[in-house]
Scaffold this active site. Structure first.
Site, PDB file in Angstrom:
ATOM      1  N   HIS A 136      31.577  36.271  31.750  1.00  0.00           N
ATOM      2  CA  HIS A 136      31.224  36.658  33.367  1.00  0.00           C
ATOM      3  C   HIS A 136      32.344  36.370  34.257  1.00  0.00           C
ATOM      4  CE1 HIS A 136      31.610  31.943  33.188  1.00  0.00           C
ATOM      5  NE2 HIS A 136      31.803  32.079  34.352  1.00  0.00           N
ATOM      6  N   ASP A 137      33.407  35.890  33.893  1.00  0.00           N
ATOM      7  CA  ASP A 137      34.839  35.814  34.830  1.00  0.00           C
ATOM      8  C   ASP A 137      35.666  36.892  34.194  1.00  0.00           C
ATOM      9  OD1 ASP A 137      33.996  34.210  36.913  1.00  0.00           O
ATOM     10  OD2 ASP A 137      34.624  32.605  35.817  1.00  0.00           O
ATOM     11  N   LYS A 179      38.433  38.331  36.415  1.00  0.00           N
ATOM     12  CA  LYS A 179      39.674  37.522  36.920  1.00  0.00           C
ATOM     13  C   LYS A 179      41.123  38.052  36.345  1.00  0.00           C
ATOM     14  CE  LYS A 179      37.359  33.323  38.221  1.00  0.00           C
ATOM     15  NZ  LYS A 179      36.995  31.850  38.029  1.00  0.00           N
ATOM     16  N   HIS A 230      36.580  39.379  41.918  1.00  0.00           N
ATOM     17  CA  HIS A 230      36.376  39.272  40.378  1.00  0.00           C
ATOM     18  C   HIS A 230      34.904  39.682  39.748  1.00  0.00           C
ATOM     19  CE1 HIS A 230      35.091  35.125  40.655  1.00  0.00           C
ATOM     20  NE2 HIS A 230      34.355  35.282  39.328  1.00  0.00           N
ATOM     21  N   HIS A 279      27.890  35.115  41.478  1.00  0.00           N
ATOM     22  CA  HIS A 279      28.228  34.484  42.665  1.00  0.00           C
ATOM     23  C   HIS A 279      27.330  34.647  43.826  1.00  0.00           C
ATOM     24  CE1 HIS A 279      31.715  32.185  41.151  1.00  0.00           C
ATOM     25  NE2 HIS A 279      32.284  33.319  40.688  1.00  0.00           N
ATOM     26  N   ASP A 285      27.859  27.740  35.348  1.00  0.00           N
ATOM     27  CA  ASP A 285      28.951  27.979  35.808  1.00  0.00           C
ATOM     28  C   ASP A 285      29.498  27.001  37.106  1.00  0.00           C
ATOM     29  OD1 ASP A 285      31.557  29.267  36.124  1.00  0.00           O
ATOM     30  OD2 ASP A 285      30.656  30.674  37.791  1.00  0.00           O
TER      31      ASP A 285
HETATM   32 FE   LIG Z   1      32.916  33.838  38.613  1.00  0.00          FE
END
Ligand SMILES: [Fe+2]
Length: 389
Positions: free
Chosen positions: A248-249, A252, A277, A302, A330
């Site tokens: 999910h990240d 980044k 991100h 987010h 998260d």
């Molecule tokens: Fe995130």
């Protein structure tokens, strides 16, 4: 003037001739095959597919008994994976080596065997220790690109009539299609495994880039999958959520070290940079076949339930359910994990915070189920927190 009869009138007004019984039988077979073909492509589990193949074979061939045997590369034996009309004990104990019994012979010789009366057929009479549960049978190999992967057997016609050459051809058609479907699923599983290995590698790359959050993606993936299960999402969605949560990240990776690895709280400009991100990550996975199904979770994890999140400001049900689930998990893992720029929250404090943000940042339904799940987990691991209940 004498009226002449139109050559077409007889055709138009004649009654459609009654379908002869062989023709109607064939139509029944074709209809049956068609219905099953459609179903074959909709079943999710292997066992459902195997059961369906046996049902198809026994229905179309009108037999009491049928079985599907697949060759196991580890034991080097044929094993019954689905059956109809056979005692469970027989299913459980039947393992045949190539060449052994009727199915073993079909497997080894790669040719169908057709027998009208096993008791009078010299090929099988007292030649094998295998007990036969039928008088008449057809056994055909399941072939894929010239390789035999199993055997499909049908025994004892309900009508007590012997099998016909047409029957053998029909069963061969069913076996060919079954073999192709089974092989396609095996290939698909291999591809899925390869791409899950890639997902895991990507998650590892991210972990190595940010040692302070090592294991975060894996933990979020596990909790999100468990939560989605509690919320009653179907199995295929659980897997999708788990895999998407793992990366999910991933966006980044595109954030500069000076922001991503800053040991202090971010300023407003840096916060804007890191808020890119989800967009970077979703654009990246969108370009990759097999990964683009993860876009909704990566892009919207987010977003806030009240519309105050980023990048799109989606609200409520506009946010995909997978993203709403990952958002809670998260936040939970981030709060209870050590960060260089702030203190770790206790599980109790983190639960209070998630509860406080229900309806604003988080979906209240997701929070409700998350609290139930996590409180019971926390109680098990930390009995001193019983008061959370
Ligand atoms: Fe995130």
């Amino acid at each position: 003037m004498k009226k002449t009869k139109s050559p077409h009138r007889d055709v138009i007004h004649d009654r459609i001739p009654a379908t002869d019984s062989r023709f109607s039988e064939l139509i029944k077979v074709i209809e049956g095959l068609h219905d099953y073909n459609v179903l074959t492509y909709t079943v999710n589990r292997d066992q459902e597919l195997y059961d369906l193949i046996v049902k198809k074979a026994t229905d179309v061939m009108n037999t009491h008994i049928g079985s599907l045997m697949l060759f196991d590369d580890k034991t080097m034996k044929l094993k019954i994976v689905a059956a109809r009309g056979l005692p469970k004990k027989v299913i459980d104990i039947t393992y045949l080596k190539p060449g052994e019994g009727i199915a073993g012979k079909v497997f080894q010789n790669r040719k169908a065997i057709f027998c009208e009366d096993i008791e009078s057929d010299d090929r099988f009479k007292r030649k094998s220790r295998v007990k036969y549960y039928s008088k008449s049978f057809v056994a055909v190999p399941l072939k894929v690109k010239g390789r035999v992967v199993g055997v499909l057997n049908v025994n004892n016609r309900k009508s007590h009539e012997p099998f016909t050459a047409e029957g053998m051809k029909i069963l061969t058609l069913i076996a060919d299609e079954a073999a192709m479907t089974i092989e396609n699923r095996r290939l698909l599983r291999r591809i899925e495994k390869a791409y899950m290995d890639t997902v895991a590698t990507l998650a590892k790359v991210l972990d190595e880039r940010m040692p302070s959050t090592m294991g975060h993606s894996l933990r979020v993936a596990d909790i999100a999958c468990a939560l989605a299960k509690r919320m009653g999402l179907p199995e295929d969605r659980l897997q999708l959520i788990k895999r998407a949560a793992l990366i999910h990240d991933i966006g980044k990776i595109g954030i500069p070290d000076s922001v991503l690895l800053k040991p202090r709280a971010l300023n407003a400009v840096e916060r804007k940079i890191i808020q890119n991100h989800p967009r970077i990550g979703s654009e990246f996975v969108d370009k990759v076949e097999f990964f683009n199904i993860f876009v909704p979770i990566i892009a919207f994890h987010h977003e806030w339930f009240n519309g105050a999140g980023y990048p799109m400001g989606l609200k409520g049900a506009q946010i995909p359910i997978g993203a709403r689930i990952v958002a809670v998990c998260d936040a939970w893992d981030a709060m209870i994990s050590k960060r260089a720029y702030r203190d770790t929250l206790t599980p109790h404090e983190a639960l209070e915070e998630i509860s406080r943000c229900s309806g604003t940042q988080f979906d209240p339904e997701v929070v409700k189920e998350f609290l139930k799940m996590t409180r019971s987990r926390v109680r098990k691991t930390q009995p001193s927190l019983r008061r959370l209940a």
